[in-house]
Design a protein around this motif. Sequence first.
Motif, short mmCIF file in Angstrom:
data_model
loop_
_atom_site.label_atom_id
_atom_site.label_comp_id
_atom_site.label_asym_id
_atom_site.label_seq_id
_atom_site.Cartn_x
_atom_site.Cartn_y
_atom_site.Cartn_z
N PRO A 31 0.88 -1.26 -0.07
CA PRO A 31 0.04 -0.04 0.03
C PRO A 31 0.70 1.27 -0.06
O PRO A 31 1.90 1.35 0.51
N GLY A 32 0.22 2.46 -0.51
CA GLY A 32 0.78 3.60 -0.46
C GLY A 32 2.08 3.85 -1.27
O GLY A 32 2.72 4.86 -0.87
N GLU A 33 2.41 3.00 -2.10
CA GLU A 33 3.65 3.31 -2.84
C GLU A 33 3.56 2.56 -4.08
O GLU A 33 2.40 2.09 -4.57
N ARG A 34 4.36 2.60 -5.16
CA ARG A 34 4.41 2.07 -6.28
C ARG A 34 4.85 0.65 -6.16
O ARG A 34 6.12 0.15 -6.12
N PRO A 35 4.05 -0.37 -5.76
CA PRO A 35 4.22 -1.59 -5.55
C PRO A 35 5.06 -2.39 -6.49
O PRO A 35 4.77 -2.24 -7.82
N ARG A 36 6.14 -2.98 -6.19
CA ARG A 36 6.91 -3.84 -6.96
C ARG A 36 7.48 -3.09 -8.30
O ARG A 36 7.95 -3.66 -9.15
N GLY A 37 7.60 -1.84 -8.09
CA GLY A 37 8.31 -1.03 -9.15
C GLY A 37 7.62 -0.40 -10.33
O GLY A 37 8.47 0.14 -11.10
N PHE A 195 -8.81 -3.80 -3.00
CA PHE A 195 -9.18 -3.32 -1.60
C PHE A 195 -8.08 -3.45 -0.62
O PHE A 195 -7.87 -2.20 0.23
N ASP A 196 -7.13 -4.32 -0.68
CA ASP A 196 -6.03 -4.32 0.03
C ASP A 196 -5.05 -3.26 -0.02
O ASP A 196 -4.62 -2.73 1.11
N VAL A 197 -4.86 -2.75 -1.18
CA VAL A 197 -4.10 -1.66 -1.16
C VAL A 197 -4.47 -0.25 -1.05
O VAL A 197 -4.08 0.56 -0.08
N ALA A 198 -5.86 -0.01 -1.60
CA ALA A 198 -6.53 1.36 -1.38
C ALA A 198 -7.00 1.65 0.27
O ALA A 198 -6.89 2.66 0.75
N SER A 199 -7.29 0.36 0.73
CA SER A 199 -7.73 0.47 2.29
C SER A 199 -6.78 0.96 3.19
O SER A 199 -7.07 1.43 4.16
N LYS A 200 -5.39 0.39 2.83
CA LYS A 200 -4.43 0.86 3.82
C LYS A 200 -3.86 2.48 3.52
O LYS A 200 -3.14 2.77 4.45
N SER A 201 -4.38 2.96 2.59
CA SER A 201 -3.70 4.29 2.40
C SER A 201 -4.63 5.28 1.55
O SER A 201 -4.41 5.85 0.47
N PRO A 202 -5.72 5.42 2.02
CA PRO A 202 -6.93 5.89 1.16
C PRO A 202 -6.62 7.39 1.14
O PRO A 202 -6.92 7.98 -0.05
N LYS A 203 -5.82 8.15 1.97
CA LYS A 203 -5.79 9.74 1.87
C LYS A 203 -4.71 10.05 0.79
O LYS A 203 -4.68 10.82 0.01
N LYS A 204 -3.89 9.11 0.39
CA LYS A 204 -2.86 9.16 -0.49
C LYS A 204 -3.44 8.62 -2.02
O LYS A 204 -2.96 9.20 -2.85
N LEU A 205 -3.88 7.67 -1.93
CA LEU A 205 -4.43 6.89 -3.06
C LEU A 205 -5.77 7.15 -3.59
O LEU A 205 -6.01 6.82 -4.80
N LEU A 206 -6.73 7.81 -2.97
CA LEU A 206 -8.03 8.28 -3.38
C LEU A 206 -8.12 9.62 -3.40
O LEU A 206 -7.28 10.36 -2.78
N THR A 207 -9.04 10.13 -4.36
CA THR A 207 -9.37 11.57 -4.47
C THR A 207 -10.33 12.05 -3.31
O THR A 207 -10.51 11.13 -2.51
N ASP A 209 -13.20 12.51 -3.13
CA ASP A 209 -14.75 11.62 -3.21
C ASP A 209 -14.50 10.44 -2.39
O ASP A 209 -15.34 9.62 -2.06
N ASN A 210 -13.12 10.07 -1.87
CA ASN A 210 -12.85 8.72 -1.29
C ASN A 210 -13.58 7.46 -2.08
O ASN A 210 -13.68 6.40 -1.66
N LEU A 211 -13.21 7.44 -3.39
CA LEU A 211 -13.50 6.40 -4.03
C LEU A 211 -12.78 6.36 -5.31
O LEU A 211 -12.20 4.98 -5.58
N HIS A 212 -12.64 7.39 -6.17
CA HIS A 212 -11.74 7.19 -7.34
C HIS A 212 -10.04 7.72 -7.08
O HIS A 212 -9.78 8.11 -6.13
N PRO A 213 -9.38 6.71 -7.90
CA PRO A 213 -7.87 6.80 -7.38
C PRO A 213 -7.18 8.30 -7.74
O PRO A 213 -7.71 9.02 -8.62
N SER A 214 -6.58 8.68 -7.04
CA SER A 214 -5.57 9.94 -7.07
C SER A 214 -4.44 9.63 -8.17
O SER A 214 -4.54 8.66 -8.85
#
Length: 233
Positions: A31-37, A195-207, A209-214
């Motif tokens: 979560p919260g990063e560019r997983p695996r590069g 779900f696993d990724v977005a739920s662990k860092s929603p403030k960084k990964l979502l806009t 609206d807390n739904l669409h990806p940033s």
Amino acid sequence: MPKPCTRRDLFAAAAAVLLAAGCSETVSSAPGERPRGSIPGFQLPAEAGQTRPDLRSVAMVGDSITVRSKPALTTAFNAQGITSVVIDAEVSRRIEIGNGKQEPLNGEQVMTNLLKIGVDPDVWVVALGTNDVGSYDQAGYAALIDAMLAKLPASKPLVWIDVFRPSDMSDTVLFNQVLRDRAARRPHTLVASWFDVASKSPKKLLTSDNLHPSDAGTLAFADVVGSAVALAR
């Protein structure tokens, strides 16, 4: 008005898809990063080994999350040597509801249409369900998912991306549980976990609206998809 896409246009269009091997499993990225590069220079997850030399094409059916993530998805797959990519994504798309007139064409019909015009990728990816969460019970979700899975022969690899809708968390969890249960009944099917990724860092990964990806979220979403495709066998 855009001109209709030809089959050639479709199979070198815009970006993404995933796949799976002969059993159902779940793939997630850190979560919260560019997983695996990924993006740029996508790096295969260690467990994937060598990229399949015959994996050259993918097709993906998705909703607004996929729409926002198209550039990142394209980059991730091109970095793996996947040169033929079809992405058909629309805002507010649902699995079964939608006639393409007053509402987006539904996912079942989109896949049917792609198959009719000869789209036959090495791997299919489905990223749908977010707009269906909260509208069905357990049996309803199962019926939706089964109908979508039945569109393809059992021998065709398929990856389905699960959902993250914080405003309806109980139904989100239910949908994802049913998705894994139904996917486990089909060979060559993998569930990859947004779900696993977005739920662990929603403030960084979502806009907001807390739904669409940033912007960062689209990269993370593409890594979830790309990592699953790398595991396709």
